[in-house]
Each structure stands twice: as structure tokens, then as C-alpha cells.
Design a protein around this motif. Sequence first.
Motif, PDB file in Angstrom:
ATOM      1  N   LEU A 102       0.835  -1.205   0.000  1.00 58.14           N
ATOM      2  CA  LEU A 102       0.000   0.000   0.000  1.00 58.14           C
ATOM      3  C   LEU A 102       0.872   1.257   0.000  1.00 58.14           C
ATOM      4  CD1 LEU A 102      -2.834  -1.043   2.489  1.00 58.14           C
ATOM      5  CD2 LEU A 102      -3.022  -0.747   0.014  1.00 58.14           C
ATOM      6  N   LEU A 103       1.961   1.207   0.764  1.00 56.76           N
ATOM      7  CA  LEU A 103       2.881   2.348   0.784  1.00 56.76           C
ATOM      8  C   LEU A 103       3.518   2.558  -0.581  1.00 56.76           C
ATOM      9  CD1 LEU A 103       4.862   2.023   4.148  1.00 56.76           C
ATOM     10  CD2 LEU A 103       3.186   3.754   3.530  1.00 56.76           C
ATOM     11  N   LEU A 104       4.010   1.450  -1.150  1.00 53.85           N
ATOM     12  CA  LEU A 104       4.699   1.551  -2.454  1.00 53.85           C
ATOM     13  C   LEU A 104       3.765   2.069  -3.541  1.00 53.85           C
ATOM     14  CD1 LEU A 104       6.985  -1.583  -2.765  1.00 53.85           C
ATOM     15  CD2 LEU A 104       7.685   0.794  -2.999  1.00 53.85           C
ATOM     16  N   ASN A 105       2.489   1.732  -3.384  1.00 52.69           N
ATOM     17  CA  ASN A 105       1.500   2.154  -4.365  1.00 52.69           C
ATOM     18  C   ASN A 105       1.363   3.680  -4.386  1.00 52.69           C
ATOM     19  OD1 ASN A 105      -0.478   1.634  -6.312  1.00 52.69           O
ATOM     20  ND2 ASN A 105      -2.086   1.959  -4.776  1.00 52.69           N
ATOM     21  N   GLU A 106       1.735   4.318  -3.291  1.00 55.81           N
ATOM     22  CA  GLU A 106       1.616   5.776  -3.219  1.00 55.81           C
ATOM     23  C   GLU A 106       2.778   6.484  -3.894  1.00 55.81           C
ATOM     24  OE1 GLU A 106      -1.129   7.288  -2.062  1.00 55.81           O
ATOM     25  OE2 GLU A 106      -1.811   5.217  -1.957  1.00 55.81           O
ATOM     26  N   VAL A 107       3.829   5.730  -4.251  1.00 57.22           N
ATOM     27  CA  VAL A 107       4.977   6.355  -4.916  1.00 57.22           C
ATOM     28  C   VAL A 107       4.634   6.554  -6.381  1.00 57.22           C
ATOM     29  CG1 VAL A 107       7.407   6.110  -5.493  1.00 57.22           C
ATOM     30  CG2 VAL A 107       6.575   5.294  -3.303  1.00 57.22           C
ATOM     31  N   GLY A 108       4.547   7.811  -6.801  1.00 57.50           N
ATOM     32  CA  GLY A 108       4.129   8.095  -8.168  1.00 57.50           C
ATOM     33  C   GLY A 108       5.247   7.921  -9.177  1.00 57.50           C
ATOM     34  N   ASN A 109       6.438   8.338  -8.788  1.00 58.64           N
ATOM     35  CA  ASN A 109       7.581   8.298  -9.701  1.00 58.64           C
ATOM     36  C   ASN A 109       8.009   6.857  -9.987  1.00 58.64           C
ATOM     37  OD1 ASN A 109      10.237   8.320 -10.726  1.00 58.64           O
ATOM     38  ND2 ASN A 109      10.543  10.377  -9.904  1.00 58.64           N
ATOM     39  N   ARG A 110       7.909   6.469 -11.282  1.00 58.14           N
ATOM     40  CA  ARG A 110       8.174   5.069 -11.632  1.00 58.14           C
ATOM     41  C   ARG A 110       9.608   4.647 -11.346  1.00 58.14           C
ATOM     42  NH1 ARG A 110       5.853   1.715 -15.355  1.00 58.14           N
ATOM     43  NH2 ARG A 110       3.597   1.891 -15.360  1.00 58.14           N
ATOM     44  N   ALA A 183       5.562  -8.685  -0.905  1.00 59.65           N
ATOM     45  CA  ALA A 183       4.702  -7.590  -1.358  1.00 59.65           C
ATOM     46  C   ALA A 183       4.409  -7.686  -2.858  1.00 59.65           C
ATOM     47  CB  ALA A 183       5.342  -6.237  -1.037  1.00 59.65           C
ATOM     48  N   ILE A 184       5.240  -8.447  -3.597  1.00 54.04           N
ATOM     49  CA  ILE A 184       5.068  -8.539  -5.055  1.00 54.04           C
ATOM     50  C   ILE A 184       3.658  -8.980  -5.419  1.00 54.04           C
ATOM     51  CG2 ILE A 184       5.749  -9.799  -7.133  1.00 54.04           C
ATOM     52  CD1 ILE A 184       8.527  -9.784  -6.261  1.00 54.04           C
ATOM     53  N   VAL A 185       3.180 -10.011  -4.729  1.00 54.20           N
ATOM     54  CA  VAL A 185       1.852 -10.547  -5.037  1.00 54.20           C
ATOM     55  C   VAL A 185       0.798  -9.455  -4.889  1.00 54.20           C
ATOM     56  CG1 VAL A 185       0.136 -12.240  -4.344  1.00 54.20           C
ATOM     57  CG2 VAL A 185       2.544 -12.825  -4.268  1.00 54.20           C
ATOM     58  N   TYR A 186       0.907  -8.689  -3.799  1.00 59.84           N
ATOM     59  CA  TYR A 186      -0.077  -7.634  -3.553  1.00 59.84           C
ATOM     60  C   TYR A 186       0.070  -6.501  -4.563  1.00 59.84           C
ATOM     61  CZ  TYR A 186      -0.527 -10.240   0.752  1.00 59.84           C
ATOM     62  OH  TYR A 186      -0.718 -11.249   1.655  1.00 59.84           O
ATOM     63  N   LEU A 187       1.320  -6.200  -4.917  1.00 61.74           N
ATOM     64  CA  LEU A 187       1.537  -5.157  -5.925  1.00 61.74           C
ATOM     65  C   LEU A 187       0.908  -5.553  -7.252  1.00 61.74           C
ATOM     66  CD1 LEU A 187       5.205  -4.083  -5.166  1.00 61.74           C
ATOM     67  CD2 LEU A 187       3.161  -2.676  -4.964  1.00 61.74           C
ATOM     68  N   ALA A 188       1.069  -6.847  -7.594  1.00 61.14           N
ATOM     69  CA  ALA A 188       0.483  -7.328  -8.840  1.00 61.14           C
ATOM     70  C   ALA A 188      -1.040  -7.211  -8.788  1.00 61.14           C
ATOM     71  CB  ALA A 188       0.894  -8.776  -9.093  1.00 61.14           C
ATOM     72  N   ALA A 189      -1.615  -7.526  -7.621  1.00 60.61           N
ATOM     73  CA  ALA A 189      -3.069  -7.434  -7.472  1.00 60.61           C
ATOM     74  C   ALA A 189      -3.518  -5.974  -7.571  1.00 60.61           C
ATOM     75  CB  ALA A 189      -3.500  -8.037  -6.142  1.00 60.61           C
ATOM     76  N   ILE A 190      -2.743  -5.069  -6.974  1.00 62.05           N
ATOM     77  CA  ILE A 190      -3.082  -3.645  -7.047  1.00 62.05           C
ATOM     78  C   ILE A 190      -3.015  -3.157  -8.493  1.00 62.05           C
ATOM     79  CG2 ILE A 190      -2.300  -1.322  -6.423  1.00 62.05           C
ATOM     80  CD1 ILE A 190      -1.433  -2.430  -3.727  1.00 62.05           C
ATOM     81  N   ALA A 191      -2.005  -3.648  -9.225  1.00 59.65           N
ATOM     82  CA  ALA A 191      -1.850  -3.232 -10.616  1.00 59.65           C
ATOM     83  C   ALA A 191      -3.069  -3.639 -11.449  1.00 59.65           C
ATOM     84  CB  ALA A 191      -0.574  -3.832 -11.208  1.00 59.65           C
ATOM     85  N   ALA A 212      -6.988   4.487  -0.594  1.00 57.00           N
ATOM     86  CA  ALA A 212      -6.305   3.261  -0.169  1.00 57.00           C
ATOM     87  C   ALA A 212      -7.208   2.426   0.727  1.00 57.00           C
ATOM     88  CB  ALA A 212      -5.000   3.607   0.559  1.00 57.00           C
ATOM     89  N   LEU A 213      -7.927   3.094   1.626  1.00 54.78           N
ATOM     90  CA  LEU A 213      -8.751   2.375   2.602  1.00 54.78           C
ATOM     91  C   LEU A 213     -10.017   1.796   1.986  1.00 54.78           C
ATOM     92  CD1 LEU A 213      -8.562   4.485   5.875  1.00 54.78           C
ATOM     93  CD2 LEU A 213      -7.597   2.228   5.414  1.00 54.78           C
TER      94      LEU A 213
ATOM     95  N   VAL B  12       4.593   8.854   3.972  1.00 58.85           N
ATOM     96  CA  VAL B  12       4.816   7.642   3.175  1.00 58.85           C
ATOM     97  C   VAL B  12       6.267   7.540   2.739  1.00 58.85           C
ATOM     98  CG1 VAL B  12       4.342   6.589   0.940  1.00 58.85           C
ATOM     99  CG2 VAL B  12       2.455   7.365   2.360  1.00 58.85           C
ATOM    100  N   TYR B  13       6.789   8.658   2.202  1.00 53.12           N
ATOM    101  CA  TYR B  13       8.166   8.617   1.705  1.00 53.12           C
ATOM    102  C   TYR B  13       9.153   8.407   2.847  1.00 53.12           C
ATOM    103  CZ  TYR B  13       7.063   9.690  -3.110  1.00 53.12           C
ATOM    104  OH  TYR B  13       6.612   9.608  -4.395  1.00 53.12           O
ATOM    105  N   ALA B  14       8.900   9.088   3.966  1.00 52.32           N
ATOM    106  CA  ALA B  14       9.819   8.942   5.110  1.00 52.32           C
ATOM    107  C   ALA B  14       9.859   7.487   5.565  1.00 52.32           C
ATOM    108  CB  ALA B  14       9.376   9.851   6.252  1.00 52.32           C
ATOM    109  N   LEU B  15       8.690   6.875   5.659  1.00 52.33           N
ATOM    110  CA  LEU B  15       8.626   5.488   6.110  1.00 52.33           C
ATOM    111  C   LEU B  15       9.365   4.562   5.144  1.00 52.33           C
ATOM    112  CD1 LEU B  15       7.362   4.306   8.582  1.00 52.33           C
ATOM    113  CD2 LEU B  15       5.384   3.643   7.245  1.00 52.33           C
TER     114      LEU B  15
END
Lengths: 306, 284
Positions: A102-110, A183-191, A212-213, B12-15
Motif C-alpha cells: 500500500l505504501l509503495l503504491n503511493e509512490v508516483g515516480n516510476r 509484497a510482489i503478489v499484492y503489488l500485482a493485485a493492485i496493478a 487506499a482504505l 509515506v516517503y519517510a517510512l
Amino acid sequence: MVARQKRESIWGNMRRHKALYWMTLPGMLYFILFKYVPLLGSVIAFQDYQIFKGLLKSPWVGLENFIYIFQYPDFYRILGNTVKIGFAQILYGFPAPILLALLLNEVGNRKLKRCMQTVLYLPHFLSWAIIGSILFDLLSLNGVVNSVRTAFGMDPILYMQKADCFVPIVILSSIWKEMGWSAIVYLAAIAGISPELYEAAVVEGASRLKQALYITFPLLLPTITVMFLLRVGNFLNLGFEQIYVLMTPMTQSVGDILDTYVYQYGVLEGKYSMTTAIGLFKSIFGLVLMVLCNSLSKYATGRGVY
Amino acid sequence: MWKRLNLGKVFVYALLIVIALSMLLPFVRVVSLSISSRVPVERNYVKFLPKEITMDSYRHVMAEKRIWQSMGVTIFVTVFGTILSIVVTSLMAYAVSRKEFKPRRGVMIFVLLTMVFQAPVIPFFLTVKSLRLLNTVWALILPLVVNAFNLVIMRSFFEETPEALIDSGRIDGCGDARLLFAIVLPTAKPVLATISLFYAVSYWNIFYNALMFIYDQALQPLQIIVRSYVETSVETPGVYLDVNYNNTTLQMATIIVATLPILLVYPFLQKYFTAGVMVGAVKE
């Protein structure tokens, strides 16, 4: 008549596609030799197995080995340790990769996201022998943690020798090692979630946290259920290597688990039948737990792994 | 509104940065310790940056016979094992991916059952023993030849091969072996790369099987040697006085030697094993 037709067509199939049958042969041989033969070999749990007599001539003893282990006071200590660590692993270790995804999903920059992933997957590829060595150094008297403690005027602690610290170290280190990879499995599901849902949410004025929630997490639930059921089936499979590598004589009282016990008394001391009984107990326990949770999950959510 | 949004982003980024640093810094420390001199290490001056840089630990590690021996064992097991695994797994995966292979369902169930019903360790140990593999490199290779999970991933990739390609191959007179090597495998390069990495890592990191199956010092793989430094880590004062290394720096140098191949290969293959590969596995 029907059966004969079927058999004939199998033979015909075999003649027409001989190559395909040859191709499966090495793999089948592997599964028979290294998976099914040991599975059948588990019957020595019901024998008084003697290495010179072998499987066929060793005397049968029924449930004697199981009765022995259940009357053995040490067994309950070791089972208790295993259950305690297994429970803590699920309680703390299971949610970690979901939160990370969920955290990684918030990172916009590829590019940044990819970089992060490279770093986060890395520990998965290292052996416990190596991670154990690194941990022993970090937590030693000269280690970083104790340097911080002494800098603040506190007494250093010998973490690896302290029984109280063993379980937290095991949990934290396995989260550290596997969080990114799991987390890969969840990332794939989010994608796979349709972007329209988010667009609609944005129109409604939902914040990223609310998205997210109320979108990502609910749509992850099927994946989470499946992963949870698989995890529960491996409840007692803590992984020998981690515990073996992290255990010291001082932490043996809390660290000894079924796997290390089987290694000590089975592999090293040759009590084959008794330790096979322990192994079989472990497998059956895992299986029962999974079936139980699966029907529970089917009843509650309509989802299961089978 | 935008202010609250940014606060969340900062959090988020800090974490994430803290998590990533917790994974990177230990390595920085391992490298630094391995190239520092004995005295600053013993006085605990080395935290994350090297002091009095020297390559003496590496020189000593590389001069040790047992490191070379175990390196040889690990490289042989990894290279030969990975090739064998890839060959056996892709042959089997191809067969079960073909619709004209009648027992494909039965074979898959046969394979998947081994994931549900796992044999206890001792019968597995006794099987390897009765195959007379004990104390040979084959005990490190053969028990890991096929991984059911990898087989499943490979099969679902092979099933994606366009049927038209297969048909055109058949018209050209290709048998199944030719189809696999000339058409299916070349289109499945990403999955081959990923699965090769998975297998290579499992061979490179082999530990428990070595602990169970190998008695000879000369046949021990690298991971066992890495571990042996922890067991002898009680520092005996005076032992290393006239040299530039000690047990800690040697241990760290060995860790680097034992992880470098993975650290070098893994980032290049990473692009393959994100979504695509795993989705194939989860589908099952």
C-alpha cells in the motif's frame, strides 16, 4: 466398453506424442524419488526403524512413537515455542507486506518505485547464514545498536544471548528479509485494479488515504485471503535455517522448535522413528489447520483456496 | 486540502526511506568492516564508514584453502544445478502446457499434491541416504532439481505461446523437441531468466541440505563456511596482533565474497520478475 475406449485412446495418444511423454520422464522421476518416496517413507513413524534392517524388516509398533512424544515433557516446551513463534510470525509478519504494498503504491515516480523495489527485494536473495552473521555483528557489544545505547549512557545488552530478545529478533529479521518479496503478489493485485475506480473517487473528492482504505484494500481482500490460508497451512513450518542460525546456547530454552529438535535428535542422533512421528504430526497439524480455516473462510466470505 | 495531502506523502516517503535504509545500511557496514584495518575495528571506530582502508582481509580470505574449495563446490553446484533444473523443468513444463498431451491434468495434480503433502525431514534424509548420495555434491543438486512452484510459473508462460506459431512450426515438420527449443523457449526469455535466477539462488544459498548431507570439509559449500565464523567468533586477544585483519573483518570479507555474485546478477534480472511472472503463479 467406455473404459476400454479411454485406455486405447491413452495408448494412441502415447504413440502419437511419444516425445511429450519422454519430456515429462525426468521430472516425474524427480517427484517420485524426492517427494513421493519420502512421503511413503513416513510410515517409519509407526515402526521401530532400524537402519540395518531397513523399512521392510523393521518391526511395527503402532502408535508407540506418538504416545512417547506426547508423554515427553520436553515435547510440549518445544511445541509451545513453535506455536508461540508461529503465531507471532502471522500476527506481525503477515500484515507487513500488505502495508508495504500500500505504501509503495503511493509512490508516483516510476523510477523511484523501481529503485525502492530493487532494494526491498534484495534481502530475500540472501541466505540465513549470511543474515545471521550480519545480525550477530550488528547486535554484538561492538555493534551499532549497542553503540547507540552507550552513546545515550545506557548499558550495552547482549541481544543474541538474551532469551527475552529471541522471538522479537526472529520476527523482525524475517519481516526484514521477506517483506519486500512477499509484497510482489499484492503489488500485482493492485496493478490489476481498474483506474476508473480511482478516477471516480477523485471526482468525489476522496483523499489518497481514503482511496487506499476504501478502494485498494477491499479489492486486495481476495488475494489476502488466499495468502493467509496458504500461510496458515505452514503455521508450524517456521523454517529451520533461520532459527538454527540465530539460536545460541543461552536462547535455546525459548528458541528450540520442532524443526531444530528433529535435526538434533533425528539427523544427528539417529532417532529416526520418533522424529519422523514429530514431522508427521507437524504436517497433519498444518493440513488440518488449513482445511479448518478454508471452510471457515468459505463460510464467512465465500472464498477459499480450493 | 493540499497541505494535508502533502503531509501524507511526506509520511509515506519517510517510512519507505527508513525501511530501505534499514536494508542498505547493514551492507554498507559489512563492506566497511571488510576493508578496514584491525585496530580501528577492535576499538569500535568503524560504524558505517571504513577506517584505514586495506585489502588484507580479502587477501587472507582468498589465500585460505577451504574458501577456495567451498567456492568451487558452490559454483559447481550452482552452475550445473541451474542448467539441469532449467532443462528438466522446461521439458516437463512444455509437455504439460500442450493440449494434445492427454495426462496433463493428472501430471499437474501429481506435482501440486507434493506442495500440499510435504514429507517430514527424516524420511527425506533417509531417502537421500539410501540413494547413496550422502557426502557427495549430488546430494546438494539432485534434491532441488525441480521446484513445483517454478514449474507452474513456467507452464503458464508456455501456455501463452501463440498457437499459430506452434502450428506453423508443425507444418514445417518440427517435432515437439524442435518446437520447444526453436519456438517456445526463445519467446519465453523473461521467464527463463527469472526461473534461472530462482534456481541459482536456491543452489547458491544451500545450507540445511549441506548441514544434513555433507561431512567432508572439502565438500562444504560457502554458506557453511560463512556460518562457521559465527561459531568461532569468540575473539582470542593476541592472535591477530601482527596482522591487519581479525575475525570480524575476515567474516565480513567472506560475507562479501559469498554474496557478490547474487548482488551482481540480481538487479539486471529484476525487471523481469515484477507483475507478469507472479500473476501467472497466483492464477493457479
